[in-house]
Design a protein around this motif. Sequence first.
Motif, PDB file in Angstrom:
ATOM      1  N   ARG A  71       0.875  -1.088   0.068  1.00  0.00           N
ATOM      2  CA  ARG A  71      -0.019  -0.033   0.038  1.00  0.00           C
ATOM      3  C   ARG A  71       0.882   1.386   0.148  1.00  0.00           C
ATOM      4  N   PRO A  72       0.232   2.550  -0.524  1.00  0.00           N
ATOM      5  CA  PRO A  72       1.237   3.500  -0.377  1.00  0.00           C
ATOM      6  C   PRO A  72       1.641   3.868   1.047  1.00  0.00           C
ATOM      7  N   SER A  73       2.457   4.800   1.433  1.00  0.00           N
ATOM      8  CA  SER A  73       3.216   4.848   2.735  1.00  0.00           C
ATOM      9  C   SER A  73       2.310   6.020   3.578  1.00  0.00           C
ATOM     10  N   GLN A  74       2.754   6.179   4.701  1.00  0.00           N
ATOM     11  CA  GLN A  74       2.249   7.119   5.561  1.00  0.00           C
ATOM     12  C   GLN A  74       2.394   8.552   5.030  1.00  0.00           C
ATOM     13  N   LYS A  75       3.575   8.670   4.742  1.00  0.00           N
ATOM     14  CA  LYS A  75       4.014   9.959   4.102  1.00  0.00           C
ATOM     15  C   LYS A  75       3.092  10.450   2.741  1.00  0.00           C
ATOM     16  N   GLU A  76       2.900   9.022   1.825  1.00  0.00           N
ATOM     17  CA  GLU A  76       2.144   9.616   0.819  1.00  0.00           C
ATOM     18  C   GLU A  76       0.508   9.847   1.135  1.00  0.00           C
ATOM     19  N   TYR A  77       0.241   9.043   2.138  1.00  0.00           N
ATOM     20  CA  TYR A  77      -1.172   9.272   2.673  1.00  0.00           C
ATOM     21  C   TYR A  77      -1.241  10.878   3.271  1.00  0.00           C
ATOM     22  N   ALA A  78      -0.459  11.329   3.955  1.00  0.00           N
ATOM     23  CA  ALA A  78      -0.464  12.341   4.537  1.00  0.00           C
ATOM     24  C   ALA A  78      -0.457  13.453   3.198  1.00  0.00           C
ATOM     25  N   LYS A  79       0.169  13.364   2.118  1.00  0.00           N
ATOM     26  CA  LYS A  79       0.099  14.339   1.045  1.00  0.00           C
ATOM     27  C   LYS A  79      -1.280  14.075   0.256  1.00  0.00           C
ATOM     28  N   TYR A  80      -1.869  12.865   0.392  1.00  0.00           N
ATOM     29  CA  TYR A  80      -3.112  12.629  -0.323  1.00  0.00           C
ATOM     30  C   TYR A  80      -4.422  13.489   0.655  1.00  0.00           C
ATOM     31  N   PHE A  81      -4.112  13.541   2.023  1.00  0.00           N
ATOM     32  CA  PHE A  81      -5.021  14.033   2.738  1.00  0.00           C
ATOM     33  C   PHE A  81      -4.856  15.467   2.701  1.00  0.00           C
ATOM     34  N   TRP A  82      -3.564  15.996   2.519  1.00  0.00           N
ATOM     35  CA  TRP A  82      -3.450  17.609   2.241  1.00  0.00           C
ATOM     36  C   TRP A  82      -4.297  17.757   0.979  1.00  0.00           C
TER      37      TRP A  82
END
Length: 429
Positions: free
Chosen positions: A204-215
Amino acid sequence: MTPDMISARATVVLEANWRTSHTVPAGGLYPHQWSWDSSFIAIGLSLLSPRRAGQEMDALFAGQWRDGRLPQIIFDPHRDQDYAPGAAFWQSGSLADAPARAETAGFIQPPNHAWAVWKIHQADPDESRRRSFLERNYPRLVDWHNYLSQRRNRGASGLASVVHPWESGTDNSPLWDVAMKRVPSECRTPLERPDLQHADAGERPSQKEYAKYFWLAERYRDHECDDVDPEYPFLMEDPLFNTLWALSEYALADIASELGLPAAHHMQRAQKVIAALDELFIPELGCYAARDVLDGSLVPKATINGLLPLLLPGNPNAEVLLETLHGPRFMGSGAVMVPSYDATALDHDPALYWRGPAWFNMSWMIAEALDGLGDVKGATSLRNNIGFLAASHDFPEYVDPRTGAAHGTRKFSWTAALALDAASDRSKR
């Protein structure tokens, strides 16, 4: 494994994932209705029950916004804690254009819907006509395509822009890496990851990628999903998204003709999108690229997105695309299904979401393209692998393109639906 065995196993999955009016992509990981998933699912369902396939599309259109957009997700309010970001994040009921009777995301997904509607009609034209299926859906589809041309032509190129990797359907594709560097990774929303309860973190995408997705999602939501935010940092023209738009415009022309309505404007729009797509073709790459609208640059990464313009009739670059498809970066790598990303790239990962694995919908579309180009043998071989791998591994979300090892969640609905289609007798269609 026989086609009948594949079909029987696929039918069990589709029945289990049916929720009264629609099909969820997977009961655990994806508990809501997803936009382009439902279109692929409906194509398979049309072989079992064109009526149920029609219900699938009706449920999706129940979430259509007044501005014409078809949202990425229509939420089940009873399962909001099982997927993030959910309905509580989007608060779509507070937005003027959002539907009053459904809670939805503000984002969209690739426009394969008119293509699916036409295939459902073709599965049983008499049933379709009895239920006024095309009459009901034609104006909805017109509004959807008008939204794309009027609100998403952000680069004034004639192509639709995606405003988030999720909208492309290929979430963490290497095509978005450079653009995502502009996106902050400090989102305000607590990062809950219910997806990791159903799939390994390495898939799955990483936590950092998810933070950017949420931003990005926060920014889009906070601007009321208006598509005019001048400082928005992610605007990409994706060859896959726009290929499906052009293909669906051709389907709208077929639908209009069936209804006795003018069809020429749909043909013209399809041709304009195809002409604009040609600006994304990189001969030395051997496929189409994504374009960053904010700086005009092309992303020279060979991905499945860049091969799927093979679906477009009369594509002048078909010979080069076929050479790339059959070369060492894709099927020539010993693959049994089409890799999502260049198999020779140093950062190719055959287990990590859209950075290498083979997805069943992508290989199915390539098989459709090969059929259109007269390569029946190649299309049949690919469909045989789709059906066998899907049914052998409990209908996984995606697989290692060379070994066929299963990854992601299981009992995935579009995998089942397209395996059902792949195993069917195409001479009867």
